[in-house]
Design a protein around this motif. Structure first.
Motif, PDB file in Angstrom:
ATOM      1  N   GLY A  30       0.819  -1.210   0.000  1.00 34.70           N
ATOM      2  CA  GLY A  30       0.000   0.000   0.000  1.00 34.70           C
ATOM      3  C   GLY A  30       0.854   1.262   0.000  1.00 34.70           C
ATOM      4  N   LEU A  31       1.927   1.251   0.790  1.00 36.85           N
ATOM      5  CA  LEU A  31       2.840   2.394   0.816  1.00 36.85           C
ATOM      6  C   LEU A  31       3.516   2.583  -0.540  1.00 36.85           C
ATOM      7  N   ALA A  32       3.947   1.477  -1.132  1.00 37.69           N
ATOM      8  CA  ALA A  32       4.614   1.554  -2.438  1.00 37.69           C
ATOM      9  C   ALA A  32       3.676   2.131  -3.492  1.00 37.69           C
ATOM     10  N   ARG A  33       2.409   1.720  -3.438  1.00 34.41           N
ATOM     11  CA  ARG A  33       1.444   2.253  -4.401  1.00 34.41           C
ATOM     12  C   ARG A  33       1.217   3.746  -4.180  1.00 34.41           C
ATOM     13  N   ALA A  34       1.182   4.161  -2.915  1.00 33.19           N
ATOM     14  CA  ALA A  34       0.932   5.569  -2.595  1.00 33.19           C
ATOM     15  C   ALA A  34       2.055   6.474  -3.100  1.00 33.19           C
ATOM     16  N   PHE A  35       3.291   5.965  -3.056  1.00 27.12           N
ATOM     17  CA  PHE A  35       4.440   6.784  -3.458  1.00 27.12           C
ATOM     18  C   PHE A  35       5.017   6.364  -4.809  1.00 27.12           C
ATOM     19  N   ARG A  36       4.228   5.630  -5.575  1.00 26.43           N
ATOM     20  CA  ARG A  36       4.711   5.132  -6.866  1.00 26.43           C
ATOM     21  C   ARG A  36       5.151   6.265  -7.786  1.00 26.43           C
ATOM     22  N   GLY A  37       4.427   7.385  -7.763  1.00 28.28           N
ATOM     23  CA  GLY A  37       4.750   8.510  -8.640  1.00 28.28           C
ATOM     24  C   GLY A  37       6.076   9.171  -8.341  1.00 28.28           C
ATOM     25  N   LEU A  38       6.615   8.932  -7.163  1.00 25.07           N
ATOM     26  CA  LEU A  38       7.890   9.524  -6.784  1.00 25.07           C
ATOM     27  C   LEU A  38       9.078   8.599  -7.043  1.00 25.07           C
ATOM     28  N   MET A  39       8.781   7.383  -7.462  1.00 28.06           N
ATOM     29  CA  MET A  39       9.841   6.394  -7.655  1.00 28.06           C
ATOM     30  C   MET A  39      10.466   6.512  -9.035  1.00 28.06           C
ATOM     31  N   PRO A  40      11.715   6.040  -9.208  1.00 30.80           N
ATOM     32  CA  PRO A  40      12.291   5.911 -10.547  1.00 30.80           C
ATOM     33  C   PRO A  40      11.418   4.976 -11.387  1.00 30.80           C
ATOM     34  N   ALA A  41      11.370   5.236 -12.681  1.00 30.78           N
ATOM     35  CA  ALA A  41      10.482   4.474 -13.565  1.00 30.78           C
ATOM     36  C   ALA A  41      10.723   2.974 -13.471  1.00 30.78           C
ATOM     37  N   SER A  42      11.993   2.564 -13.380  1.00 31.08           N
ATOM     38  CA  SER A  42      12.308   1.139 -13.340  1.00 31.08           C
ATOM     39  C   SER A  42      11.758   0.471 -12.089  1.00 31.08           C
ATOM     40  N   LEU A  43      11.753   1.205 -10.973  1.00 28.02           N
ATOM     41  CA  LEU A  43      11.214   0.665  -9.721  1.00 28.02           C
ATOM     42  C   LEU A  43       9.705   0.743  -9.699  1.00 28.02           C
ATOM     43  N   ALA A  44       9.151   1.834 -10.187  1.00 33.57           N
ATOM     44  CA  ALA A  44       7.693   1.996 -10.210  1.00 33.57           C
ATOM     45  C   ALA A  44       7.022   0.918 -11.048  1.00 33.57           C
ATOM     46  N   ALA A  45       7.694   0.478 -12.108  1.00 29.30           N
ATOM     47  CA  ALA A  45       7.132  -0.557 -12.982  1.00 29.30           C
ATOM     48  C   ALA A  45       6.957  -1.879 -12.253  1.00 29.30           C
ATOM     49  N   ARG A  46       7.679  -2.068 -11.151  1.00 29.57           N
ATOM     50  CA  ARG A  46       7.608  -3.324 -10.413  1.00 29.57           C
ATOM     51  C   ARG A  46       6.526  -3.300  -9.329  1.00 29.57           C
ATOM     52  N   VAL A  47       5.866  -2.159  -9.161  1.00 29.18           N
ATOM     53  CA  VAL A  47       4.806  -2.053  -8.154  1.00 29.18           C
ATOM     54  C   VAL A  47       3.471  -2.340  -8.827  1.00 29.18           C
ATOM     55  N   PRO A  48       2.823  -3.444  -8.507  1.00 31.90           N
ATOM     56  CA  PRO A  48       1.569  -3.784  -9.183  1.00 31.90           C
ATOM     57  C   PRO A  48       0.430  -2.858  -8.782  1.00 31.90           C
ATOM     58  N   ALA A  49      -0.399  -2.537  -9.745  1.00 32.41           N
ATOM     59  CA  ALA A  49      -1.561  -1.687  -9.484  1.00 32.41           C
ATOM     60  C   ALA A  49      -2.602  -2.457  -8.678  1.00 32.41           C
ATOM     61  N   LEU A  50      -3.461  -1.711  -7.980  1.00 33.40           N
ATOM     62  CA  LEU A  50      -4.517  -2.324  -7.182  1.00 33.40           C
ATOM     63  C   LEU A  50      -5.515  -3.026  -8.093  1.00 33.40           C
ATOM     64  N   ARG A  51      -5.900  -4.240  -7.731  1.00 33.04           N
ATOM     65  CA  ARG A  51      -6.867  -5.030  -8.511  1.00 33.04           C
ATOM     66  C   ARG A  51      -8.009  -5.410  -7.569  1.00 33.04           C
ATOM     67  N   GLU A  52      -9.080  -4.652  -7.639  1.00 31.94           N
ATOM     68  CA  GLU A  52     -10.207  -4.860  -6.733  1.00 31.94           C
ATOM     69  C   GLU A  52     -10.830  -6.248  -6.954  1.00 31.94           C
ATOM     70  N   ALA A  53     -11.299  -6.832  -5.859  1.00 28.17           N
ATOM     71  CA  ALA A  53     -11.819  -8.202  -5.934  1.00 28.17           C
ATOM     72  C   ALA A  53     -13.173  -8.273  -6.626  1.00 28.17           C
ATOM     73  N   GLY A  54     -14.051  -7.330  -6.352  1.00 30.64           N
ATOM     74  CA  GLY A  54     -15.412  -7.446  -6.851  1.00 30.64           C
ATOM     75  C   GLY A  54     -16.224  -8.375  -5.964  1.00 30.64           C
ATOM     76  N   ALA A  55     -17.466  -8.598  -6.335  1.00 28.82           N
ATOM     77  CA  ALA A  55     -18.386  -9.380  -5.504  1.00 28.82           C
ATOM     78  C   ALA A  55     -17.988 -10.852  -5.485  1.00 28.82           C
ATOM     79  N   TRP A  56     -18.141 -11.450  -4.310  1.00 23.39           N
ATOM     80  CA  TRP A  56     -17.919 -12.895  -4.133  1.00 23.39           C
ATOM     81  C   TRP A  56     -19.296 -13.537  -3.970  1.00 23.39           C
ATOM     82  N   PRO A  57     -19.662 -14.516  -4.800  1.00 24.35           N
ATOM     83  CA  PRO A  57     -21.005 -15.097  -4.712  1.00 24.35           C
ATOM     84  C   PRO A  57     -21.236 -15.821  -3.390  1.00 24.35           C
ATOM     85  N   SER A  58     -22.484 -15.831  -2.946  1.00 23.97           N
ATOM     86  CA  SER A  58     -22.818 -16.543  -1.711  1.00 23.97           C
ATOM     87  C   SER A  58     -22.704 -18.048  -1.937  1.00 23.97           C
TER      88      SER A  58
END
Length: 410
Positions: free
Chosen positions: A134-162
């Protein structure tokens, strides 16, 4: 291959297994042609056959050095050599034994030891890893491009069926995937729900143990396996049909529980049962092909053009080949050709961190191959491969089950 193992290991479980594996090798060299590190470095000691010779010498009592350790460390444990080998040499099991032996004899410096310990502690602790991510994602814009590329974007789960279906299956939560892409298990739950299966997670499970196993922390890996067995067993007794694995790297490890714990009287029987019930998600979906066809009946939408990266753990470890591709084609997608599809992308667990130069070369080669057919999306079946490949391409990279879920939701 003739062997003469040293007396101090000859009659141990590891020695007996290693001797049996070594004796199957006939020096044919077929493995050289499909070994990623040999293809890059051209040094036979960085090939399966060369490493087998190094391990044989160590097991027979010959001196080992840091150079021996380096050649074994460079191995991706991709197991492509196992697919190629005409003699059935179980190289993956042998290299685990060899690495542990060489590490005991040679040791590691304080910096290297700390790095490996830190990797295990960080990646295996879900709350800590999630917070750091979470911290890495928050400060991704301040990182060098090579390091920022290694920080995966958030992937929301969505609904889980009952959980309303008559059939029930467990899904492994694992360690890093739960933080990086909870969307994968949620998509799996939605797809299986459409096929008449309720999927559920068990709160007490965790890392499959593969990270510890490949960092030569074998006792720790076995403890993680025991924890998962204890977590899953009550649900198995209640009738859960299978343990669904959505990361093929984890699937390869869980499939080995029975073998790894065969000497543990308290766990051997249950471990064997768990391994027998473990299934890659593609095997579950393929077994319900009729229900899937009904779900797609009447749909006319064109699917995107996909390039499918088959992880080493899927095609060489689990020996599941062509299954995902067939499912995606049935769903209406066009699959572009991927040259040298048998070669590793360079992720290989923690390999991309410990061997960044070799991993980077393999990544560039893999991205070139995947993009050669101009796909709209790249699909894969393992979270490590997904994040690694995404760091080297601007095209979206998704788990194939997420793509199938989206198609079913159209």
């Amino acid at each position: 291959m003739q062997t003469n193992l040293a007396s101090w290991i000859r009659d141990t479980p590891e020695g007996i297994e290693a001797d049996s594996i070594l004796r199957k090798c006939v020096h044919c060299g077929f493995c050289l042609a499909t070994c990623p590190t040999y293809a890059l470095l051209g040094d036979e000691l960085d090939s399966p056959r060369g490493r087998i010779y190094l391990m044989k010498q160590a097991l027979e009592g010959a001196p080992v050095t840091k150079r021996t350790q380096l050649h074994l460390d460079r191995c991706l444990t991709c197991r492509s050599c196992e697919t190629t080998c005409p003699s059935g040499v179980q190289y993956g099991r042998l290299v685990d034994i060899g690495r542990e032996l060489v590490d005991r004899k040679v040791g590691r410096g304080p910096v290297e030891s700390f790095q490996r310990w830190a990797l295990r502690r960080t990646l295996l602790a879900r709350p800590f890893f999630s917070a750091m991510l979470g911290l890495a994602r928050a400060f991704r814009g301040l990182m060098p491009a090579s390091l920022a590329a290694r920080v995966p974007a958030l992937r929301e789960a969505g609904a889980w069926p009952s959980a309303q279906r008559g059939r029930r299956m467990i899904v492994l939560r694992g360690c890093v995937q739960a933080s990086i892409a909870p969307s994968i298990n949620a998509a799996t739950a939605r797809v299986l729900d459409r096929l008449g299966i309720s999927l559920f997670e068990v709160a007490q499970d965790g890392c499959c143990g593969a990270i510890a196993q490949h960092l030569d922390a074998h006792a720790e890996a076995l403890d993680l396996a025991r924890r998962n067995i204890d977590a899953w067993w009550p649900e198995i007794e209640k009738g859960a049909e299978a343990i669904v694995i959505t990361a093929s790297g984890c699937g390869t490890m869980v499939a080995e529980y029975g073998h790894l714990l065969r000497g543990d009287a308290a766990y051997a029987e249950r471990a064997a049962r768990i391994s027998a019930l473990a299934r890659d998600v593609s095997e579950i979906v393929a077994a319900e092909r009729g229900s899937l066809a009904n779900a797609f009946a009447g749909r006319k939408q064109r699917g995107e053009t996909l390039a499918f990266h088959s992880p080493c753990s899927l095609q060489h470890g689990l020996k599941v080949k062509g299954v995902v591709e067939s499912i995606l084609r049935d769903a209406g997608f066009t699959l572009s050709a991927v040259p040298d599809g048998h070669l590793c992308c360079g992720s290989a667990g923690t390999y991309s961190i410990l061997q960044p130069e070799l991993s980077g070369q393999l990544l560039r080669n893999k991205v070139t191959a995947l993009e050669s057919g101009s796909p709209e999306v790249i699909a894969t079946a393992n979270i490590g491969c997904l994040t690694h490949i995404q760091s080297g391409t601007s095209r979206p990279v998704r788990h194939w089950i997420e793509i199938l879920d989206a198609r079913l939701g159209q």
